[in-house]
Design a protein around this motif. Sequence first.
Motif, short mmCIF file in Angstrom:
data_model
loop_
_atom_site.label_atom_id
_atom_site.label_comp_id
_atom_site.label_asym_id
_atom_site.label_seq_id
_atom_site.Cartn_x
_atom_site.Cartn_y
_atom_site.Cartn_z
N ASP A 63 1.03 -1.06 -0.08
CA ASP A 63 -0.05 0.00 0.02
C ASP A 63 0.81 1.35 -0.08
OD1 ASP A 63 -2.51 -1.32 2.13
OD2 ASP A 63 -2.28 -1.68 -0.28
N SER A 64 1.94 1.21 0.75
CA SER A 64 3.01 2.24 0.73
C SER A 64 3.51 2.65 -0.72
CB SER A 64 3.98 2.33 1.89
OG SER A 64 4.97 1.16 1.14
N VAL A 65 3.33 1.54 -1.40
CA VAL A 65 4.16 1.75 -3.04
C VAL A 65 2.92 2.36 -3.69
CG1 VAL A 65 4.99 0.46 -4.96
CG2 VAL A 65 5.74 -0.19 -2.65
N LYS A 66 1.81 1.76 -3.67
CA LYS A 66 0.63 2.17 -4.39
C LYS A 66 0.40 3.66 -4.37
CE LYS A 66 -1.39 -2.28 -4.69
NZ LYS A 66 -2.74 -3.14 -4.16
N LYS A 67 0.38 4.26 -2.85
CA LYS A 67 0.33 5.43 -2.51
C LYS A 67 1.17 6.21 -3.18
CE LYS A 67 -0.80 5.53 1.86
NZ LYS A 67 -0.06 5.77 3.47
N ILE A 68 2.26 6.01 -3.38
CA ILE A 68 3.49 6.68 -3.95
C ILE A 68 3.13 6.95 -5.48
CG2 ILE A 68 6.01 7.05 -4.33
CD1 ILE A 68 6.24 5.75 -1.90
#
Length: 441
Positions: free
Chosen positions: A198-203
Amino acid sequence: MIVKKVIIYNIMNIEKSKQLFEEAKKIIPGGVNSPVRAFKSVGGDPLFISRGSTSKLYDVDGNEYIDYIGSWGPHLFGHNPPFIKEALLNSIENGTSFGAPNETEVKIANLIASLVPSVEMVRMVNSGTEAAMSAIRAARGFTGRDKFIKFEGCYHGHADYFLIKAGSGALTLGVPTSPGVTKGNASDTLLADYNDIDSVKKIISANKGEIAAIIIEPIAGNMGVVAAKDDFIKELRSICDEENVVLIFDEVMSGFRVAAGGAQELMKIKPDLTVFGKIIGGGLPVGAFGGKREIMERIAPSGPVYQAGTLSGNPLAMAAGYAALNFIKDNPDVYKVLEEKSSYLEKGFKENIRSLGINYAINRVGSMMCMFFTEEPVDDFKSAVKSDTVLYGKYFHEMLKQGIYLAPAQFEALFVSTAHSKDDLDKTIKAHYESLRAIKV
Ligand code: KE4
């Protein structure tokens, strides 16, 4: 009558090391040529090593140690294995460096490609840092985009734009974001959380169409050992496919360490580029980056993306690296041997901590392992840094007193080699138990 068991350590004489360190500090920053060697996070002075042979290191005062640093990863076969030494002696007869193409460069490139199927073309360089920074430049040149994603706790060498919440020595010294790195240089580095898709998708959604690459240690060895979870790494691959982002596996440490085809063989994931180092140099300074032909062909002089190096592909270093990789090609069961030795050591450590009523986290992939001084599971940067680094320092010195040479930092890996004998492993397991008792965990 209570007989107090007195643990007698060979209180080592390390006088010569101390003298050399005082001298070194006058002329070399911190007395070392790479910070993590300085014992800063564990206290005390570094030992000056005079020679290595098989699983052993010998310091300038004549003390012998069972070595689990292995030069921070290169020594898969222990120190100075005969087949690498012979290759070097033969090569040096012909000179050291020509600044011109030589046959061994072609042989080692083909060998890397045969062992790591995702590699269609490869460029040799002189360090893991150079390889990682060149891979980022290749991805930027290929996509025409500027930004890239790295993960907290991963270390890709000391190029400016990597020293943002980096692992290894940067984390150990408490400067994961280094002074000297300009805001301009850091502005294109985006930080995600390891094992948190999710931290990747946000970025990605906040930087649509602007991200050239995602670089990751698929098996991180610079926040201690932490492996990417299956679902996480698979989703990372598909996000890169969907977004036309170059997926870069930094296998400087895991490459040829955990399998002939590295972490990508174990995970069955094909990155677009892979970064190599350590083992491919057989103990000499070598790095490499390679992968998809359509990306690599844009590297100068076949393409416009400039990359160069006076000693890249140096015949001596190529001879050592080629001998190391050839040994792997001819002896695929080396990983079975490494697994047997490493699982034996892990089992011994786990029995010790259980018998002492503690439940420290131990992470291991093949012959890279780490015991964290925390009882919670460690699967990312945040859980890794919960480790008690003061206790680690005490443990480090107790082990050293008993002749066991570990990384002088909690956020590193312990490396087992084919040269570690059962006697070495049994001595280490015993020293591990005595050391944990001595520091009263
Ligand atoms: P070098 O530039 O040190 O050859 O490689 C940088 C590098 C890149 N990627 C990974 C995954 C690495 O582990 C490294 C270097 N590893 C550290 C040990 N954790 C080198 C030890 C040191 O800095 O002295």
